[in-house]
Design a protein around this motif. Sequence first.
Motif, PDB file in Angstrom:
ATOM      1  N   UNK A  76       0.830  -1.206   0.000  1.00 52.68           N
ATOM      2  CA  UNK A  76       0.000   0.000   0.000  1.00 52.68           C
ATOM      3  C   UNK A  76       0.864   1.256   0.000  1.00 52.68           C
ATOM      4  N   UNK A  77       2.012   1.197   0.706  1.00 48.36           N
ATOM      5  CA  UNK A  77       2.858   2.381   0.802  1.00 48.36           C
ATOM      6  C   UNK A  77       4.292   1.979   1.099  1.00 48.36           C
ATOM      7  N   UNK A  78       5.204   2.900   0.770  1.00 50.97           N
ATOM      8  CA  UNK A  78       6.602   2.778   1.164  1.00 50.97           C
ATOM      9  C   UNK A  78       6.943   3.965   2.065  1.00 50.97           C
ATOM     10  N   UNK A  79       7.467   3.682   3.256  1.00 56.06           N
ATOM     11  CA  UNK A  79       8.013   4.782   4.056  1.00 56.06           C
ATOM     12  C   UNK A  79       9.254   5.351   3.375  1.00 56.06           C
ATOM     13  N   UNK A  80      10.084   4.458   2.835  1.00 52.91           N
ATOM     14  CA  UNK A  80      11.281   4.890   2.123  1.00 52.91           C
ATOM     15  C   UNK A  80      11.752   3.775   1.200  1.00 52.91           C
ATOM     16  N   UNK A  81      12.385   4.198   0.111  1.00 47.36           N
ATOM     17  CA  UNK A  81      13.106   3.285  -0.777  1.00 47.36           C
ATOM     18  C   UNK A  81      14.509   3.863  -0.924  1.00 47.36           C
ATOM     19  N   UNK A  82      15.500   3.134  -0.455  1.00 45.04           N
ATOM     20  CA  UNK A  82      16.892   3.538  -0.603  1.00 45.04           C
ATOM     21  C   UNK A  82      17.535   2.536  -1.545  1.00 45.04           C
ATOM     22  N   UNK A  83      17.874   2.970  -2.755  1.00 49.02           N
ATOM     23  CA  UNK A  83      18.333   2.049  -3.799  1.00 49.02           C
ATOM     24  C   UNK A  83      19.783   2.364  -4.136  1.00 49.02           C
ATOM     25  N   UNK A  84      20.685   1.475  -3.745  1.00 47.36           N
ATOM     26  CA  UNK A  84      22.120   1.668  -3.969  1.00 47.36           C
ATOM     27  C   UNK A  84      22.733   0.637  -4.910  1.00 47.36           C
ATOM     28  N   UNK A  85      21.957  -0.291  -5.412  1.00 45.18           N
ATOM     29  CA  UNK A  85      22.517  -1.411  -6.166  1.00 45.18           C
ATOM     30  C   UNK A  85      23.145  -0.961  -7.476  1.00 45.18           C
ATOM     31  N   UNK A  86      24.192  -1.670  -7.861  1.00 48.97           N
ATOM     32  CA  UNK A  86      24.773  -1.492  -9.200  1.00 48.97           C
ATOM     33  C   UNK A  86      23.985  -2.377 -10.154  1.00 48.97           C
ATOM     34  N   UNK A  87      22.741  -2.014 -10.393  1.00 50.07           N
ATOM     35  CA  UNK A  87      21.804  -2.931 -11.022  1.00 50.07           C
ATOM     36  C   UNK A  87      22.066  -3.114 -12.509  1.00 50.07           C
ATOM     37  N   UNK A  88      21.922  -4.363 -12.952  1.00 49.52           N
ATOM     38  CA  UNK A  88      22.068  -4.719 -14.357  1.00 49.52           C
ATOM     39  C   UNK A  88      20.723  -4.932 -15.030  1.00 49.52           C
ATOM     40  N   UNK A  89      19.664  -5.005 -14.213  1.00 47.22           N
ATOM     41  CA  UNK A  89      18.300  -5.159 -14.722  1.00 47.22           C
ATOM     42  C   UNK A  89      17.407  -4.161 -13.991  1.00 47.22           C
ATOM     43  N   UNK A  90      16.271  -3.825 -14.596  1.00 44.95           N
ATOM     44  CA  UNK A  90      15.384  -2.830 -14.011  1.00 44.95           C
ATOM     45  C   UNK A  90      14.696  -3.363 -12.757  1.00 44.95           C
ATOM     46  N   UNK A  91      14.380  -2.434 -11.839  1.00 41.25           N
ATOM     47  CA  UNK A  91      13.570  -2.744 -10.670  1.00 41.25           C
ATOM     48  C   UNK A  91      12.391  -1.782 -10.624  1.00 41.25           C
ATOM     49  N   UNK A  92      11.225  -2.292 -10.177  1.00 37.72           N
ATOM     50  CA  UNK A  92       9.970  -1.546 -10.270  1.00 37.72           C
ATOM     51  C   UNK A  92       9.293  -1.474  -8.897  1.00 37.72           C
ATOM     52  N   UNK A  93       8.875  -0.252  -8.524  1.00 37.45           N
ATOM     53  CA  UNK A  93       8.228  -0.023  -7.235  1.00 37.45           C
ATOM     54  C   UNK A  93       6.970   0.802  -7.449  1.00 37.45           C
ATOM     55  N   UNK A  94       5.863   0.354  -6.836  1.00 39.84           N
ATOM     56  CA  UNK A  94       4.607   1.090  -6.961  1.00 39.84           C
ATOM     57  C   UNK A  94       3.926   1.184  -5.607  1.00 39.84           C
ATOM     58  N   UNK A  95       3.503   2.408  -5.256  1.00 44.07           N
ATOM     59  CA  UNK A  95       2.659   2.573  -4.083  1.00 44.07           C
ATOM     60  C   UNK A  95       1.234   2.221  -4.463  1.00 44.07           C
ATOM     61  N   UNK A  96       0.583   1.401  -3.638  1.00 50.62           N
ATOM     62  CA  UNK A  96      -0.775   0.985  -3.946  1.00 50.62           C
ATOM     63  C   UNK A  96      -1.787   2.065  -3.639  1.00 50.62           C
ATOM     64  N   UNK A  97      -2.283   2.121  -2.414  1.00 51.47           N
ATOM     65  CA  UNK A  97      -3.352   3.064  -2.076  1.00 51.47           C
ATOM     66  C   UNK A  97      -2.834   4.357  -1.458  1.00 51.47           C
ATOM     67  N   UNK A  98      -1.548   4.416  -1.075  1.00 51.32           N
ATOM     68  CA  UNK A  98      -1.042   5.616  -0.396  1.00 51.32           C
ATOM     69  C   UNK A  98       0.079   6.226  -1.219  1.00 51.32           C
TER      70      UNK A  98
END
Length: 291
Positions: A76-98
Amino acid sequence: MAKAIWTGSTSTDFNVASNWAPSGVPANGDTLLFNDQAVNSLLVNTTQAAKTFDVFVDRGFAAYAIGTQANPLKPDAFNSIIFNASNLVQSFFQAGSTNIARAVVNSASALNNGVVLQGTLVQIVVLSGKVGFAGTPTISGRVQVVGSTGSSPSELTIPSASTLTGCEFYVEGGKLDCSSDLETIHVADGEFIINGGMDITGRLEMTGGRTWWDAFDNTSPSTVALAEILGGTFATRKERTGRTLTTCNMYGSGSVDFRIGGIGMTVTNPIRAFGTNQPVFPMGTSYAVTI
């Protein structure tokens, strides 16, 4: 509230207890940690209704993904997203109701749209890495693009039809590419691109860096209500029609360069130059300047 470390040791399914350390499906309020213990991506059962998480993605989580475009990690919600990865593929984040209360991306990756956000957001800080959106976001807080590190450019792309209400925009390095109307933006370094027929309804304030007023043609007109150029360069680089600059003031080392694209522009009020620099226009134009 507990810390849950994603291992993916059994599968890519969020709801399998053995995919987490300690064993157990994360509960509401937990912190999800993605690090070098992972041996799989998180791809299945990513919707987690009635839950709010903090997410920390460590640099060790490099070769795996969190969610897909069709199935983002979606509580429903994220208080925080801290993304430090040396990512080689995409990552997806969605807040639902909040909402996503805070997203900070410091990814040592040049992957295009390596981190993709969706929904309602309050604060976004891009230190390095390329951040994009799925769909059209609603943003109501501080948006800050800070800079680039080595081969990891700092980029944020805001699509057209986004809702930007009461936002504070700061470009302090890297690149912000915006195709939706916004009120006020401060550019100190890096690049800000006015795209897609967007309007700046309040103020463009520059102390450094470069603003490119690309815009579209008169089928999608673009207006800058007030440009305060204290440093850096405010410029056009494409021959377009439909651009209107209402008021522009130049100070100190600030510069305005409309040599390419200025012919099709409407300058409502004379540009005022308070420093030694003068605005540059295409030959044959008669825009007024007040000194």
